[in-house]
Design a protein around this motif. Structure first.
Motif, PDB file in Angstrom:
ATOM      1  N   PRO A   1       1.493   0.523  -4.064  1.00 19.37           N
ATOM      2  CA  PRO A   1       1.216   1.672  -4.936  1.00 19.37           C
ATOM      3  C   PRO A   1       0.122   1.440  -5.970  1.00 19.37           C
ATOM      4  CG  PRO A   1       3.575   1.359  -4.709  1.00 19.37           C
ATOM      5  CD  PRO A   1       2.923   0.233  -3.985  1.00 19.37           C
TER       6      PRO A   1
ATOM      7  N   LEU B   1      10.365   9.865 -10.434  1.00 17.34           N
ATOM      8  CA  LEU B   1       9.176   9.019 -10.322  1.00 17.34           C
ATOM      9  C   LEU B   1       9.031   8.152 -11.563  1.00 17.34           C
ATOM     10  CD1 LEU B   1       6.552  11.555  -8.882  1.00 17.34           C
ATOM     11  CD2 LEU B   1       7.771   9.759  -7.635  1.00 17.34           C
TER      12      LEU B   1
ATOM     13  N   SER C   1       7.942  -0.727  -6.801  1.00 14.75           N
ATOM     14  CA  SER C   1       8.839   0.416  -6.919  1.00 14.75           C
ATOM     15  C   SER C   1       8.084   1.669  -7.342  1.00 14.75           C
ATOM     16  CB  SER C   1       9.936   0.105  -7.937  1.00 14.75           C
ATOM     17  OG  SER C   1      10.795   1.222  -8.086  1.00 14.75           O
ATOM     18  N   LEU C   2       8.542   2.803  -6.845  1.00 17.20           N
ATOM     19  CA  LEU C   2       7.988   4.106  -7.213  1.00 17.20           C
ATOM     20  C   LEU C   2       8.927   4.913  -8.094  1.00 17.20           C
ATOM     21  CD1 LEU C   2       6.742   5.359  -3.730  1.00 17.20           C
ATOM     22  CD2 LEU C   2       5.284   4.677  -5.637  1.00 17.20           C
ATOM     23  N   ARG C   3      10.203   4.517  -8.122  1.00 14.77           N
ATOM     24  CA  ARG C   3      11.201   5.390  -8.724  1.00 14.77           C
ATOM     25  C   ARG C   3      12.088   4.657  -9.722  1.00 14.77           C
ATOM     26  NH1 ARG C   3      10.180   9.659  -5.832  1.00 14.77           N
ATOM     27  NH2 ARG C   3       9.500   9.320  -3.690  1.00 14.77           N
TER      28      ARG C   3
ATOM     29  N   LEU D   1       4.750  10.431  -1.898  1.00 15.29           N
ATOM     30  CA  LEU D   1       4.919   8.985  -2.015  1.00 15.29           C
ATOM     31  C   LEU D   1       6.290   8.604  -1.475  1.00 15.29           C
ATOM     32  CD1 LEU D   1       3.531   8.495  -5.645  1.00 15.29           C
ATOM     33  CD2 LEU D   1       2.298   8.190  -3.488  1.00 15.29           C
TER      34      LEU D   1
ATOM     35  N   SER E   1       8.982   5.491  -0.721  1.00 16.33           N
ATOM     36  CA  SER E   1       9.342   4.100  -0.982  1.00 16.33           C
ATOM     37  C   SER E   1       9.895   3.448   0.274  1.00 16.33           C
ATOM     38  CB  SER E   1      10.420   4.026  -2.075  1.00 16.33           C
ATOM     39  OG  SER E   1       9.901   4.351  -3.329  1.00 16.33           O
TER      40      SER E   1
ATOM     41  N   CYS F   1       4.715   3.414   0.731  1.00 15.12           N
ATOM     42  CA  CYS F   1       4.431   2.428  -0.305  1.00 15.12           C
ATOM     43  C   CYS F   1       5.302   1.186  -0.159  1.00 15.12           C
ATOM     44  CB  CYS F   1       4.615   3.052  -1.679  1.00 15.12           C
ATOM     45  SG  CYS F   1       3.428   4.369  -2.001  1.00 15.12           S
TER      46      CYS F   1
ATOM     47  N   LYS G   1       0.418  10.442  -8.937  1.00 17.27           N
ATOM     48  CA  LYS G   1       0.592  11.854  -8.606  1.00 17.27           C
ATOM     49  C   LYS G   1      -0.232  12.773  -9.508  1.00 17.27           C
ATOM     50  CE  LYS G   1       3.690  13.626  -6.384  1.00 17.27           C
ATOM     51  NZ  LYS G   1       3.735  14.319  -5.077  1.00 17.27           N
TER      52      LYS G   1
ATOM     53  N   ALA H   1       4.168   5.821 -10.415  1.00 18.13           N
ATOM     54  CA  ALA H   1       4.094   6.935  -9.465  1.00 18.13           C
ATOM     55  C   ALA H   1       3.560   8.198 -10.131  1.00 18.13           C
ATOM     56  CB  ALA H   1       5.476   7.195  -8.865  1.00 18.13           C
TER      57      ALA H   1
ATOM     58  N   ASN I   1       7.382  -1.755 -15.308  1.00 17.24           N
ATOM     59  CA  ASN I   1       7.320  -0.310 -15.475  1.00 17.24           C
ATOM     60  C   ASN I   1       6.813   0.068 -16.866  1.00 17.24           C
ATOM     61  OD1 ASN I   1       7.625   2.288 -14.466  1.00 17.24           O
ATOM     62  ND2 ASN I   1       9.704   2.490 -15.247  1.00 17.24           N
TER      63      ASN I   1
END
Length: 428
Positions: free
Chosen positions: A180, A219, A211-213, A234, A236, A207, A227, A223, A345
């Protein structure tokens, strides 16, 4: 392309897996030097293991055991192995995994149904932005899976935004297989070179590696950054070399779906008991249909939450939420339990942070300490204070933070095999 077993009731899935488990127990007893010793030591007879609940009669297998007795896990002569891969060695020495022809067929099937889970169809074209060489299983899996599904694939390889965009504009792929954070580099290159990302024809990105979430499936910061500039879907994924199986999101994007024909899932606490529904535990897997190196109750070291509610896509399989962290990288810091992904994150929230690496070590009194090296073009006291305040606000603690040259951070982030960047260095 949803396999019938994945649409079956949970009861039927359980019965199906128990039949596969019985076959695996006999196979290991006949062919695996490691599990033959284990069964003998703990007086386990294959016929005693008839249900998924019976699995708790069998000791788990750790990564350390797999590293120490690597060759003893092989169930076939080396002459039958047609492909050798190694793990990335994120949590220790790399493990060699051999694959037979049948294992490569299984790998292709796994990835084909995983791509289909994310909405990929035979008339789609996928652009592979990760390596196919360096003994890397994932790149091979993506290629074989696209071929099995009937989709096209373009093997561009890692890095080089200019080449990636040249390929996108020339061949018009519809999906990217990508880390990502690299999407941000593609967006940046496009902005600098007058390319309209939203006119590129890319529908989605599958991806990997990051992690995206958040745990509620919203998100995360990374992410949202993607976006906000590029209106693509997207998806995961979660996978590992040892289990030769992927957990990929469907259109509902509520966790990665288990393929029950390929893998049995347990989520265990520190005492190796199943955690309550919705609780965090260590993902422990049993592979099904693997010929060369099947694994029984293998502890992955990854902390996850399993979800069992019905999914709108029609699959009735277990779904794994975003990775909480790696068990060995859990940090007890000033009374707070932390995992590195939470810190990653938070750092993604600062556009000034170009790159970073998290170092974990013991201080002079033997307790956990965290140091974060950050590469930025604006190493100001104001930025430093803002990052520390953000950590205190979200995590209740602030680690030691040091601004460094990008070259220093990048050198620390490169793994030995150079297959993927390392964001955590555990020196404990």
């Amino acid at each position: 392309m949803i396999p019938e077993i994945e649409k079956a009731s949970s009861e039927r899935i359980k019965v199906f897996q128990e039949g596969k488990l019985k076959e695996l127990m006999v196979y290991l007893q006949e062919n695996s030097p490691y599990y033959q010793r284990l069964f003998e030591e703990y007086k386990i007879e294959p016929q005693q293991i008839n249900t998924l609940e019976d699995l708790n009669k069998i000791p788990t297998t750790s990564k350390e055991q797999l590293q120490q007795y690597n060759d003893d896990f092989l169930c076939v002569p080396k002459s039958k192995i047609v492909d050798f891969v190694t793990t990335s060695g994120t949590l220790g020495e790399p493990v060699t995994v051999g694959q037979t022809d049948a294992d490569l067929d299984r790998l292709a099937y796994n990835e084909a149904i995983s791509f289909a889970c994310a909405g990929v169809e035979p008339d789609d074209i996928l652009q592979l932005t990760t390596t196919l060489d360096r003994r890397f299983m994932a790149g091979l899996a993506y290629f074989l899976g696209a071929r099995k599904l009937g989709a096209g694939i373009i093997r561009v390889g890692a890095g080089i935004p200019e080449l990636q965009w040249d390929t996108i504009l020339k061949f018009k792929p519809t999906y990217l297989i990508v880390v990502p954070s690299f999407l941000l580099k593609l967006i940046q290159y496009a902005e600098q070179n007058g390319i309209d990302v939203n006119a590129s024809g890319i529908k989605g990105a599958i991806c990997i590696g990051e992690s995206l979430r958040n745990q509620d499936f919203s998100l995360n910061i990374l992410a949202n950054k993607i976006k906000s500039a590029w209106d693509i879907e997207l998806y995961s994924t979660y996978a590992s070399t040892e289990m030769s199986t992927a957990f990929t999101e469907c259109h509902a994007q509520q966790g990665g779906h288990q393929h029950p024909e390929l893998i049995i899932v347990e989520v265990l606490d520190d005492n190796e008991n199943a955690v309550p529904a919705g609780a965090v535990g260590e993902l422990t897997i049993t592979t099904l249909g693997v010929e060369a190196m099947p694994l029984l109750r293998f502890k992955t070291g990854d902390m996850v939450v399993a979800h069992t509610s019905n999914c709108s896509c029609g699959r009735n399989t277990i779904r794994l939420g975003p990775l909480v962290g790696r068990k060995k990288q859990m940090i007890k810091y000033k009374g707070t339990t932390l995992y590195p992904p939470a810190m990653d994150n938070l750092l993604n929230d600062f556009s000034e942070v170009e790159s970073h690496v998290i170092e974990i070590y013991h201080n002079s009194i033997g307790t956990d300490e965290i140091g974060i090296k950050i590469a930025t073009d604006t190493p100001t006291d104001r930025l430093l204070q803002a990052i520390k305040d953000h950590f205190r606000s979200k995590l209740r603690v602030s680690p030691k933070i040091e601004f460094c040259e990008i070259k220093i951070v990048q050198e620390l982030r490169m793994s030995k095999l150079g297959r993927k960047p390392v964001t955590v260095i555990d020196r404990r």
